[in-house]
Structure formats: C-alpha cells, structure tokens
Design a protein around this motif. Structure first.
Motif, mmCIF file in Angstrom:
data_model
loop_
_atom_site.group_PDB
_atom_site.id
_atom_site.type_symbol
_atom_site.label_atom_id
_atom_site.label_comp_id
_atom_site.label_asym_id
_atom_site.label_seq_id
_atom_site.Cartn_x
_atom_site.Cartn_y
_atom_site.Cartn_z
ATOM 1 N N GLY A 34 -1.916 9.845 -5.677
ATOM 2 C CA GLY A 34 -2.625 8.597 -5.871
ATOM 3 C C GLY A 34 -2.320 7.569 -4.807
ATOM 4 N N VAL A 35 -3.059 6.483 -4.888
ATOM 5 C CA VAL A 35 -2.871 5.320 -4.017
ATOM 6 C C VAL A 35 -2.644 4.108 -4.896
ATOM 7 N N GLU A 36 -1.620 3.325 -4.559
ATOM 8 C CA GLU A 36 -1.295 2.095 -5.280
ATOM 9 C C GLU A 36 -1.369 0.948 -4.278
ATOM 10 N N ALA A 37 -2.264 0.010 -4.518
ATOM 11 C CA ALA A 37 -2.494 -1.057 -3.542
ATOM 12 C C ALA A 37 -2.572 -2.407 -4.233
ATOM 13 N N SER A 38 -1.987 -3.412 -3.592
ATOM 14 C CA SER A 38 -2.129 -4.777 -4.062
ATOM 15 C C SER A 38 -2.351 -5.683 -2.860
ATOM 16 N N LEU A 39 -3.069 -6.762 -3.076
ATOM 17 C CA LEU A 39 -3.372 -7.698 -1.997
ATOM 18 C C LEU A 39 -3.477 -9.101 -2.575
ATOM 19 N N GLU A 40 -2.680 -10.003 -2.028
ATOM 20 C CA GLU A 40 -2.774 -11.422 -2.356
ATOM 21 C C GLU A 40 -3.297 -12.159 -1.138
ATOM 22 N N THR A 41 -4.355 -12.931 -1.325
ATOM 23 C CA THR A 41 -4.983 -13.635 -0.217
ATOM 24 C C THR A 41 -5.107 -15.117 -0.549
ATOM 25 N N THR A 42 -4.632 -15.958 0.336
ATOM 26 C CA THR A 42 -4.848 -17.393 0.207
ATOM 27 C C THR A 42 -6.182 -17.718 0.857
ATOM 28 N N LEU A 43 -7.150 -18.064 0.057
ATOM 29 C CA LEU A 43 -8.500 -18.302 0.568
ATOM 30 C C LEU A 43 -8.645 -19.681 1.194
ATOM 31 N N TYR A 44 -8.003 -20.691 0.572
ATOM 32 C CA TYR A 44 -8.177 -22.064 1.074
ATOM 33 C C TYR A 44 -7.068 -22.947 0.526
ATOM 34 N N ARG A 45 -6.537 -23.799 1.373
ATOM 35 C CA ARG A 45 -5.523 -24.773 0.969
ATOM 36 C C ARG A 45 -5.969 -26.154 1.412
ATOM 37 N N TRP A 46 -5.772 -27.131 0.528
ATOM 38 C CA TRP A 46 -6.088 -28.510 0.898
ATOM 39 C C TRP A 46 -5.313 -29.467 -0.011
ATOM 40 N N ALA A 47 -4.659 -30.431 0.581
ATOM 41 C CA ALA A 47 -3.991 -31.534 -0.124
ATOM 42 C C ALA A 47 -3.106 -31.053 -1.264
ATOM 43 N N GLY A 48 -2.370 -29.951 -1.038
ATOM 44 C CA GLY A 48 -1.473 -29.440 -2.071
ATOM 45 C C GLY A 48 -2.138 -28.546 -3.085
ATOM 46 N N ASN A 49 -3.413 -28.255 -2.926
ATOM 47 C CA ASN A 49 -4.157 -27.367 -3.826
ATOM 48 C C ASN A 49 -4.367 -26.016 -3.143
ATOM 49 N N THR A 50 -4.456 -24.944 -3.956
ATOM 50 C CA THR A 50 -4.588 -23.600 -3.400
ATOM 51 C C THR A 50 -5.630 -22.792 -4.171
ATOM 52 N N ALA A 59 -5.306 -5.702 -7.520
ATOM 53 C CA ALA A 59 -4.487 -4.509 -7.692
ATOM 54 C C ALA A 59 -5.414 -3.332 -7.965
ATOM 55 N N TYR A 60 -5.240 -2.268 -7.176
ATOM 56 C CA TYR A 60 -6.102 -1.088 -7.306
ATOM 57 C C TYR A 60 -5.235 0.164 -7.384
ATOM 58 N N THR A 61 -5.623 1.067 -8.271
ATOM 59 C CA THR A 61 -4.907 2.329 -8.432
ATOM 60 C C THR A 61 -5.897 3.484 -8.428
ATOM 61 N N TRP A 62 -5.656 4.450 -7.543
ATOM 62 C CA TRP A 62 -6.381 5.718 -7.564
ATOM 63 C C TRP A 62 -5.415 6.785 -8.046
ATOM 64 N N GLN A 63 -5.834 7.549 -9.072
ATOM 65 C CA GLN A 63 -4.972 8.550 -9.690
ATOM 66 C C GLN A 63 -5.734 9.865 -9.802
ATOM 67 N N ASP A 64 -5.231 10.874 -9.135
ATOM 68 C CA ASP A 64 -5.862 12.188 -9.147
ATOM 69 C C ASP A 64 -4.838 13.187 -9.673
ATOM 70 N N PHE A 65 -4.948 13.493 -10.947
ATOM 71 C CA PHE A 65 -4.022 14.426 -11.595
ATOM 72 C C PHE A 65 -4.829 15.666 -12.008
ATOM 73 N N LEU A 73 0.850 -1.188 0.000
ATOM 74 C CA LEU A 73 0.000 0.000 0.000
ATOM 75 C C LEU A 73 0.886 1.238 0.000
ATOM 76 N N THR A 74 0.697 2.101 -0.999
ATOM 77 C CA THR A 74 1.525 3.296 -1.146
ATOM 78 C C THR A 74 0.645 4.500 -1.472
ATOM 79 N N TYR A 75 0.952 5.626 -0.821
ATOM 80 C CA TYR A 75 0.352 6.908 -1.191
ATOM 81 C C TYR A 75 1.480 7.843 -1.623
ATOM 82 N N TYR A 76 1.237 8.577 -2.718
ATOM 83 C CA TYR A 76 2.229 9.548 -3.177
ATOM 84 C C TYR A 76 1.538 10.860 -3.537
#
Length: 712
Positions: free
Chosen positions: A561-577, A583-589, A524-527
């Motif tokens: 702007g704001v630059e955001a990314s999020l990776e979420t592991t929702l469920y894991r079972w028996a070697g499966n994922t 990825a979200y970008t807010w840009q105010d120029f 998460l970044t704001y600039y």
C-alpha cells in the motif's frame, strides 16, 4: 490529523519517547543533523505533542503524533473520532459503540467490532494494554489524552511492537499540562450526550490528573443504545532530577446494544433497522467494570543512559448477551516492560542503543456459555443453565535490541532484532464429554529489522527499512479453530476443543519520505509485505457441516500500500490561516495462488480511502472546517462476488476558542447529505451471488454541539 514533522535538521538521534514526569522548565536542545556537534536552536518549551513528534524523527519509517488539542475542537465520542486523518489507519465505529473496526496495513482484517482487537500493539503511556487474548477496547476513552503516537508496521519495534500493524500509544494528560479544573459537555443527534470533569495540578515534587466521563446515546440504528462511565487518573512524583515515577489507574463500564449485521440492500433501503432476531432478544454487550493499574518509573543513570521499568494489571470481565446463549468472559492479566537506553560516540560516530523486554501473561482467562433464550435445541433447559466452559492461557515475551548509528553526515543506519517466546493454550473442561479438551502450543521466534534514514536537505529526508513481523493468534482463536459438538446436543454448533494455529509472520519492505517546502508538509510511504499463515476465516468439512467458518491460517498473502498525508497552507493574512490537510491510503491485500480463491483481494477493508479538510483558523479564535471522507467499494466475501458500495461523506465543524483562555465551543454537522453507507464490513466466506448479512451502517445526518471550560 495529517502527519506533521519538525525540521529534520534539528532532531535527536533516537526516540527518547515522552517523559514520564516532564519538568515545567524542560527545554528542547535540538541536534543539527547536518553536523557532528550539538547546537542549541530553540530555547522555548515545546508542547508534549511537539516534543514527541521531534523524538520520533529518528525512526526509519512511518510514524505520526496526534495532538489532542486539535481533536478536541470537535466531537469526541469514540476513538474513530480521535484516529481520523491518519494515513494507513482504518478506524470506523458503528452504532456509536466502543468496538471499532480498526486496522493498520491489513492487521486484524478478519476481526469484527465485538472482539478483542488483533494485529496492533495498543499501549497506555508506553505500557502494553494488549494481552495474549488481544486488546480489550472498553478502556480507550478518547477524552483525557494529551497526544497519541501511531507507529505503523515495524516502526513500533522500540516498544516491542512486532505485529504487522505496529502500535498505537495513548499518552495521558498529567498535572503538568492540564487545567486545575475543567468541564466539558457534548450533546446532539440520536439522543447523544457526554460529560467530562477533570482536574490536574503540580504540588511540589508531585502532580496528579483525574478525569471522569459519562456518556449516553440512544442510537441512530435500532438496538444500538450505548452508555458508559469511566475514570482515568494518574499520580507522579519526582524524587530528584534523575528518578521519577508515575502510577496509573483506569476504570470503565459500558453497555452497547447489538443490532446484528445487515445486507447491502437493507443498508441502502433502511439503515436504521436491526437484524432479526436481535431486537426481539434485547441483545446487548456489557463490560460491567474493567480495571487497569499501572506504574512507570524512570531512572537517569547518568547523562548518557536511562532505565525505564513498568508494569500493569488488568481485569476485563465481559458479559455478551447477544445470541441465544450468553457468553461470560473473565480475563485477568499482568504485563511488564524494561528498557535501557544509552547514547555513545563510537569511533567519532554518534550511536544510540536500546535494550528492551516486554512480557504479558494471562493470570485467569475463561469463557462460560449459558442458556439465554429457549430455542429448538434448548427446549427443557432452564435459563442460565451452563452449556460449556472454556479455559484459556497464554504468555508473550519479547526481548528486543536496537542500534542507531550515524555512519556519515546525515546518514543513519538502524539495526535491530528481537527474540520472542510465545505460549498459548485452550481447553474445554465442561461438559466432560468434550473431545480434544486440552491443547497447547509454544514457539521461539527470531525477528530481525534493518533500516536507514538520510537527511537529503535540512527540510527533506528519505527512509527505508526491511523487517520481519510476528503475530501470534489470540488465545481464544485456538478454541474457534477446534472441532464441534455433534448435532442433536445442546452444545451443537459450539467448539468442543481447540485446534492448532501457526503464528502469522511477514517480511515487509518500506520506503518513504517526509519534509516540508513551499507551504507544504508531506509524508509518503510505500510498503510491501509478504505474509505467511495470515489469520483469516476458513471453512473446513467439519465447520461446513454446522454452517460455520473457523479461524485458520491462510495460504500466502500479499499486503502492499501507499500511505500519504499533505498539509498545505493556502493563505495567511493578519494572523489568520486558511489550510488544507489530506490523508490518502491505498491498500492492496490479496491471496497468492490460493487453491480456492486464486489471486482474489482480501475483503473487509477498502482499497482506496481518503480524508480531506479545508480549515480556517482566525487570530480572534474562530475556526471552521469542511471535510470529506471517501471510500471505494469494500469486498464483503472471499469469492469477490459481493461488495459494500463506495461512499462520500461530508462534514462541517465550526467553533470558537477564546484566545489565552481555556474556553471553547463547537458545532459539528456530520454526514451532511444523509448518505446511507456501510461503515463496517466483516466479510463472509462465499456469497455465490447471494446477499450476506455482514455489514453495519454508518450514522446518518447528525448535529452535535459542545462546550469546554477550564481554569487554574
């Protein structure tokens, strides 16, 4: 690919970057950030992309690594495919051509798809591809890469990237990470097919990699036929444990049809149409054969210091047959880099320092306009008659220094500065009656930077920085800022000389956090950038008289702007994922107190842009992903009276990757709802309630399949 960072408790103090010739026995020795001693926490060899990701951890700002192995699970036609899911990066292709609409933090916001890129330092393997004219785009074939670094804003400082948008560094495969033999085929809608054959191998102290690609696409929109052929090769040699070198070669030729731009109503009603009269003219842009030669040599002077020396030569001819007059361009440039890096302990504190120098210079740069279609003001002139010849020149030289010191446990202070010498020129030696035929400008600039990085916990860090940026105008911009030939002449509407343009500068404040917890990995970044002399389209009384806008320096503007990314592991079972990446970008120029446009937003880039994908990876090798791309409406004129509509695009990708083997098949279905939308907007000046032809459509529903087979 959403940004993923390694455990912040185990990372080096400074970005060492990718190894020029990595050893197959290389192991990663991680540094425990919470202590003042080195601790070996891993004995397995990390992949090149993972190694680069760990090395970038010391930056006090936003940076991402794109692993090509993930990108190769679907279609790879243009770099828009490769740059998806990057927060802060807006990369869109229209018509399947190589000329992207590419912007980071509003860089190059005015540049259309058929121009050299602006506002971002583009590199191959740490060597600059960006020249005083900007960045030629035809060499950026996405196949044959190992990973890509995206360093947003001033976080490209260590490379000499001082521009507002930062830098993108494409790192090529080598014999150390490629299959001995590999073949890949993609095909699908709109007459698309693409083929690649490649080979890479280690032979004693040497290694090689070569990739040959060919592609063709008939096009979704009329007049967008595109084809290309390219070669990407490198050869490395390790003289001993301390000295290695690598030679690079790239060649690519392309042809892309030009359909012009459409209005909003035309895209919503029939996005497959081309704008008159380009289809009747058979308009096309040709890169007849661009060549790139480079070398990077690395010398480990001792256990604490390293020297890198690199150079490249580019030859980028262009034949633009899109208007009533053809434009033939010739660009030959050279560039060089020198980097000295060392690691010290000063008064008990770890300290890493880098001295760097980057230079790029035009050897030959020119443009010739010739009669292509006999229109009203060209009656009686034979096809091919010379109308105008323009010359360009430029050099950009950047000396930069950076120090990164651990002031106390887990808190790193970064200080840096750069000195830039920039010189640009342009002239119109033909016809001899041209007014203001020669113009040159030069400047010396000081560019400072400061930042911090604080490891709050082993899994969470906080960073911030304040920096200046510098973006000189491309050398050809000077001509487009100059006066015009008078009406009634064959050259009417063309610039007769060059005009002065100031360097675009900005002061940027950035703060952000990265980390992972509870099956989530985030960035998460704001600039906020205060921009001066932004290079935009302007209208003067002279340009208005011929119905044109020119390049000029705008009144003060703000980019935030704001630059955001999020990776979420929702469920894991028996070697499966089952996972979700976003990825979200807010840009105010926007302008600040502009005399004409007040506080209007700058057009051309969406304010909100989102990409999300739910993804399944199974132990057996099957994978599937469903993703969405969402864009808010896009301003299409500076007076904020005309917009491209918002849109939602849905895509599906499924495939099978044979476990333990280099075999893969995939099926991609893009734009499932067959939505009509404007992928690219190159804004007009003032709409005043009228529809302007400033938009290019995205593709409709398309189905694509591919297969890749490799073996040693």
């Amino acid at each position: 690919m959403a940004e993923a960072r390694a455990d912040t408790a185990a990372r080096p103090a400074t970005p060492v970057r990718h190894a020029i010739t990595p050893s197959p026995k290389t192991k990663i020795q991680a540094v425990a950030a919470s202590r003042g001693e080195d601790i070996v926490v891993a004995t397995h060899r990390l992949s090149p992309a993972d190694t680069a990701r760990v090395q970038l951890e010391s930056l006090p700002g936003a940076a991402t690594v794109i692993d090509a192995r993930q990108v190769l699970k679907g279609r790879n036609f243009t770099n828009a495919d490769a740059l998806a899911f990057q927060p802060g990066v807006f990369a869109q292709s229209s018509g399947g051509g190589d000329g992207l609409r590419l912007s980071i933090r509003g860089s190059g916001i005015q540049v259309g798809t058929n121009y050299f890129r602006s506002g971002i330092l583009m590199m191959f393997d740490g060597l600059p591809v960006t020249t005083p004219a900007g960045t030629p785009y035809e060499l950026f074939e996405p196949l044959g890469l190992r990973y890509t670094e995206v360093l947003r804003g001033a976080n490209a400082f260590d490379y000499g990237g001082l521009q507002l948008g930062g830098a993108i560094n494409y790192v090529t495969q080598t014999g150390y990470d490629a299959q001995t033999y590999q073949a890949r085929v993609e095909a699908g809608s709109f007459g698309y097919h693409k083929e690649q054959i490649s080979s890479g191998k280690v032979i004693g102290k040497a290694d090689y990699y070569i990739s040959v690609t060919n592609s063709y696409r008939a096009g979704y929109q009329a007049q967008t036929r595109a084809n290309s052929f390219g070669v990407n090769a490198n050869f490395g040699y390790r003289f001993n444990d301390r000295v290695s070198t690598r030679f690079f070669f790239r060649y690519r030729q392309t042809e892309n049809g030009y359909p012009g731009y459409l209005t909003r109503s035309q895209i919503l009603e029939n996005p497959k149409q081309a704008q008159a009269p380009y289809q009747a003219w058979g308009s096309i842009r040709i890169q007849p054969g661009s060549k790139y030669y480079g070398n990077m040599t690395t010398i480990d002077l001792d256990d604490r210091s390293k020297l890198e020396l690199g150079f490249n030569y580019q030859d980028a001819p262009i034949d633009i047959e899109t208007q009533k007059n053809s434009q033939v361009w010739g660009y030959k440039t050279v560039a060089g880099v020198l980097n000295y890096k060392r690691h010290d302990v000063l008064a008990g504190h770890k300290s890493d320092t880098q001295f760097g120098f980057m230079t790029t210079t035009d050897l030959e740069a020119w443009q010739s306009n010739r009669v292509r279609v006999q229109t009203a003001n060209l009656v009686g002139l034979p096809i091919g008659q010379m109308l105008r010849h323009v010359t360009y020149g430029g050099t950009e030289n950047y000396f930069h220094i950076r120090n990164n010191t651990e002031l106390f446990d887990n808190f790193w202070l970064t200080t840096a500065s750069a000195l830039a010498f920039v010189q640009k020129s342009s002239g119109v030696p033909f016809p001899a009656t041209a007014a203001g035929t020669n113009f040159a400008e030069s400047s010396v600039n000081f560019v400072p930077r400061g930042g911090f990085r604080y490891v709050i916990t082993p899994h969470v860090d906080l960073y911030g920085n304040v920096s200046r940026s510098l973006q000189p105008p491309n050398d050809w911009n000077l001509n487009y800022a100059g006066p015009y030939f008078p009406a009634g002449t064959p050259q009417a509407g063309m610039n007769s000389g060059a005009g002065k343009l100031r360097n675009q500068t900005a002061t940027t404040y950035e703060i952000g956090t990265t980390g992972h917890a509870l099956q989530n990995r985030w960035s998460l970044t704001y600039y906020h950038s205060d921009v001066r002399n932004e290079l935009l389209s302007v209208m003067t009384p002279q340009s208005q008289a011929v119905g044109a806008t020119i390049y000029g320096n705008a009144s003060p503007t703000t980019h935030q702007g704001v630059e955001a990314s999020l990776e979420t592991t929702l469920y894991r079972w028996a070697g499966n994922t089952l996972s979700l990446r976003q990825a979200y970008t807010w840009q105010d120029f926007r302008f600040r107190h502009d005399a004409t446009f007040g506080h209007n937003r700058l057009p051309g880039i969406p304010e909100h842009f989102y990409q999300g994908e739910i993804h399944l990876d199974t132990k057996a090798g099957f994978y599937a992903g469903f993703n969405a791309q969402v864009s808010s409406k896009v301003g299409a004129s500076y007076d904020e009276t005309y917009f491209a509509p918002s849109y939602h695009i849905y895509n599906l990708n499924v495939g099978y990757d044979w476990p333990g083997k280099h075999r893969q098949v995939f099926l991609s279905v893009n734009n499932l709802a067959n939505t009509h939308y404007a992928a690219i907007v190159v804004p007009g000046y003032i709409a005043a309630g009228k529809e302007l032809a400033v938009m290019q459509p995205g593709d409709g529903l398309g189905v694509f399949a591919g297969v890749s087979v490799g073996f040693d």
